[in-house]
Design an enzyme around this catalytic site. Structure first.
Site, PDB file in Angstrom:
ATOM      1  N   GLU A  40      16.704  -8.225   4.377  1.00 15.62           N
ATOM      2  CA  GLU A  40      15.507  -7.861   3.612  1.00 15.62           C
ATOM      3  C   GLU A  40      15.563  -8.577   2.264  1.00 15.62           C
ATOM      4  OE1 GLU A  40      12.465  -6.183   3.682  1.00 15.62           O
ATOM      5  OE2 GLU A  40      12.484  -6.971   1.628  1.00 15.62           O
ATOM      6  N   HIS A  58      -3.359   6.272  13.236  1.00 15.21           N
ATOM      7  CA  HIS A  58      -4.696   6.072  13.780  1.00 15.21           C
ATOM      8  C   HIS A  58      -4.765   6.454  15.258  1.00 15.21           C
ATOM      9  CE1 HIS A  58      -6.425   4.146  10.295  1.00 15.21           C
ATOM     10  NE2 HIS A  58      -5.392   3.327  10.201  1.00 15.21           N
ATOM     11  N   VAL A 181      15.374 -14.679   3.355  1.00 16.72           N
ATOM     12  CA  VAL A 181      15.632 -15.750   4.315  1.00 16.72           C
ATOM     13  C   VAL A 181      14.902 -17.008   3.858  1.00 16.72           C
ATOM     14  CG1 VAL A 181      15.209 -16.508   6.699  1.00 16.72           C
ATOM     15  CG2 VAL A 181      16.047 -14.183   6.237  1.00 16.72           C
ATOM     16  N   LYS A 259     -11.617  -0.932   8.019  1.00 10.44           N
ATOM     17  CA  LYS A 259     -12.059   0.429   8.332  1.00 10.44           C
ATOM     18  C   LYS A 259     -12.804   1.096   7.172  1.00 10.44           C
ATOM     19  CE  LYS A 259      -7.830   1.103  10.293  1.00 10.44           C
ATOM     20  NZ  LYS A 259      -7.443  -0.162  10.895  1.00 10.44           N
ATOM     21  N   ARG A 320      -2.579  -6.422   2.772  1.00 13.32           N
ATOM     22  CA  ARG A 320      -2.524  -6.492   4.239  1.00 13.32           C
ATOM     23  C   ARG A 320      -2.119  -7.903   4.681  1.00 13.32           C
ATOM     24  NH1 ARG A 320      -7.279  -4.358   2.414  1.00 13.32           N
ATOM     25  NH2 ARG A 320      -7.952  -2.308   3.120  1.00 13.32           N
ATOM     26  N   CYS A 409      13.334  16.317 -11.328  1.00 11.12           N
ATOM     27  CA  CYS A 409      11.888  16.024 -11.387  1.00 11.12           C
ATOM     28  C   CYS A 409      11.145  17.353 -11.331  1.00 11.12           C
ATOM     29  CB  CYS A 409      11.487  15.123 -10.221  1.00 11.12           C
ATOM     30  SG  CYS A 409       9.714  14.954 -10.027  1.00 11.12           S
ATOM     31  N   CYS A 411       7.857  17.900 -11.754  1.00  4.92           N
ATOM     32  CA  CYS A 411       6.547  17.888 -11.069  1.00  4.92           C
ATOM     33  C   CYS A 411       6.715  18.136  -9.568  1.00  4.92           C
ATOM     34  CB  CYS A 411       5.852  16.560 -11.265  1.00  4.92           C
ATOM     35  SG  CYS A 411       5.614  16.089 -12.969  1.00  4.92           S
ATOM     36  N   CYS A 446       3.452  13.653 -13.787  1.00  2.91           N
ATOM     37  CA  CYS A 446       3.866  12.929 -15.012  1.00  2.91           C
ATOM     38  C   CYS A 446       4.333  11.517 -14.689  1.00  2.91           C
ATOM     39  CB  CYS A 446       4.897  13.724 -15.802  1.00  2.91           C
ATOM     40  SG  CYS A 446       6.623  13.359 -15.410  1.00  2.91           S
TER      41      CYS A 446
END
Ligand SMILES: Cc1cc2nc3c(=O)[nH]c(=O)nc-3n(C[C@H](O)[C@H](O)[C@H](O)COP(=O)(O)OP(=O)(O)OC[C@H]3O[C@@H](n4cnc5c(N)ncnc54)[C@H](O)[C@@H]3O)c2cc1C
Length: 495
Positions: A40, A58, A181, A259, A320, A409, A411, A446
């Site tokens: 990656e 979907h 890569v 869409k 996309r 955290c 929130c 926040c």
């Protein structure tokens, strides 16, 4: 300094790209006796399309019959329940509605229903105003009918992707991040050599799951070229206070660009409004723009008349990997033996990912005559979430690990125990954004204003690095520049 390994490794299979498709492919490859490595380029997995999308599972009514998109959408949708149960990922079958605001649109809804039926989508029906408002009382009064897609759902896309990766790693797949890569070539013996920022890897087979860059990887080795035309979509996220406003994911009639702009709840309780569809040149340009956001708002307001702008917690965009062939490119390249593509996987790619992963891994295993892995373990357990525990469970969690008593955290009520576990897990978090996507720390109202200093400190302790080296998302995205005091001065200042 974090130690950086430079590899020179020989394996059976190299997967390029750690998005939903790459991680699902890696997980499915681990069902076989194959030595697999996933490369990656970013500092973490799930940094591409898979982190910034609408998160909808979907039904499959939208894709043109006969396309790979239609086939893998429907197959993937059917697999989602099982995969999410195995991987302990929250999934909600909230249904989808495609709404028309004028009687003229009803014919288009019927066409979509017919298209869905041809694709093999069950439980499609057209509902009128009464049923529509019974289901969605907060929908704009202009709405007059809708296509009801009972098999539509919502999922957390990063939890889904990360869960696939963790399970793949638990089953033996090796993950290398910061491993862009740069060159793929085949030698005269038929082996593939992949040169990356993390070193050189040799393999019998390569699977290209590089998302927005899948064309560049394919075009290095095959004359069957394709091209990615990046298409940006911009969104608003609305606070959890509005969690109960809508039940279904509400689409408008699709256009040739996609869409359309929708209003949808997320599994975490926020509401998404978007995405736009704008063709852009730069594949990495994830800015939000005044024009894009204005468009999301304008079209979103057709569905939700009074969008509470003061409760927008943030905006974001996703890009996309739209392909010039207008379909997914899946399978072995015809002129590059044992080089496999998952190219141009735009929407419905998240939904399709379990089916694409299963298909590609099966193909690779077949071509390499790989035996099943008798030790494959499909089950992965999520990090226990303090915010979802009742009082008794909280007490028990704190008794077994006092870090559950420390809320970092506020929130999202994420504790230190969860953050430390997110770092310690297979393919664990190494950055602030990595923590965010694994635990939701910093995703609340926040937007990390309160929890960042503590999260930096925990990352620094767990990774044995200086807080100055902690980054938001790798590379040069360091958060701190220098200490105000050296150690001695600090002690002095505190006295
Ligand atoms: C705005 C938007 C909305 C969407 N909404 C939905 C939806 O609601 N439902 C749905 O089903 N689908 C949706 N999608 C589509 C879905 O998000 C994608 O199809 C899916 O995430 C693709 O996964 P992937 O693994 O192919 O690509 P990615 O997630 O982009 O992963 C590719 C990975 O490859 C890495 N990479 C690239 N080049 C290299 C290199 N040279 N070396 C090493 N690694 C490399 C990248 O860093 C990246 O991590 C949406 C997409 C967008 C952008």
């Amino acid at each position: 300094m974090q130690k950086r390994l430079v590899y020179n490794l020989m394996v059976d299979v190299i997967v390029i790209g750690g998005g939903a498709v790459g991680c699902a492919t890696a997980r499915n490859l681990s069902r076989f006796r194959l030595k697999t490595v996933l490369l990656e380029k970013a500092s973490d997995i799930c940094e591409g399309q898979s982190k910034a999308n609408t998160a909808i599972v979907h039904g499959g009514y939208d894709a043109k019959p006969g396309t790979q998109k239609a086939k893998y959408n429907v197959l993937g949708n059917r697999m989602f329940q099982k995969v999410c149960s195995e991987l302990d990922v929250p999934l909600k079958w909230n249904t989808s509605l495609v709404v028309t605001f004028s009687e003229d649109g009803i014919e288009k809804l019927e066409q979509l229903r017919e298209q869905g039926r041809q694709n093999g989508v069950p439980k499609l029906s057209i509902i009128g105003r009464d049923e529509l408002f019974r289901r969605e009382p907060n929908l704009s009064r202009e709405a007059c009918a809708a296509l009801l897609v009972e098999t539509g759902g919502i999922v957390c896309p990063y939890e889904f992707t990360i869960a696939n990766a963790e399970n793949a790693a638990e089953n033996g797949v090796r993950f290398c991040r910061n491993a862009e890569v740069r060159k793929v070539s085949r030698d005269e013996t038929g082996f593939w050599t992949v040169e990356s920022a993390a070193g050189t890897f040799t393999a019998r087979a390569v699977v290209n799951c590089a998302g927005l860059y899948s064309d560049r990887i394919n075009n290095m080795v095959s004359e069957e070229k394709f091209h990615i035309l990046p298409r940006r979509g911009e969104y608003y996220i609305i606070d959890k206070r509005y969690a109960d406003t809508f039940h279904a994911s509400i689409f408008q009639l699709p256009t040739k660009m996609g869409k359309g702009i929708l209003v949808t709840p997320t599994v975490d309780g926020t509401i998404l409004i978007g995405p736009t569809a704008e063709d852009i040149d730069d594949r990495d340009d994830t800015r939000t723009t005044p024009a894009g956001l204005a468009k999301s708002l304008k079209f979103g307001s057709r569905t939700w008349e009074h969008i509470p702008l003061r409760d927008v917690i943030t905006t974001f965009s996703g890009i996309r990997a739209h392909c010039d062939k207008n379909d997914f490119i899946l399978g072995e390249a015809p002129d590059a033996p044992l080089f496999f593509n998952a190219g141009g996987v735009e929407s419905p790619g998240l939904t399709s990912s379990p089916a694409i992963g299963e298909f590609l891994a099966g193909l690779v295993a077949d071509r390499l005559h790989a035996e099943p892995n008798p030790n494959f373990q499909p089950v992965r357990h999520a990090i226990p979430k303090f915010r979802e525990m009742d009082a008794a469970q909280r007490e028990k969690a704190i008794a077994s690990n006092p870090d559950y008593a420390k809320v970092v955290c506020r929130c999202e009520t994420v504790t230190e125990a969860e953050i430390r576990e997110a770092i310690r897990r297979p393919v664990g978090a190494r950055t602030i954004d990595g923590i965010k996507r694994r635990t939701r720390a910093g995703m609340g109202r926040c937007q990390a204003g309160f929890c960042t200093p503590r999260t930096v400190q925990i990352l620094s302790e767990e990774l044995h690095i200086s807080p100055l080296e902690v980054t938001k998302f790798g590379g040069n995205s360091k958060l701190l520049q220098s200490y105000l005091f050296t150690k001695g001065e600090d002690d002095h200042a505190q006295r």
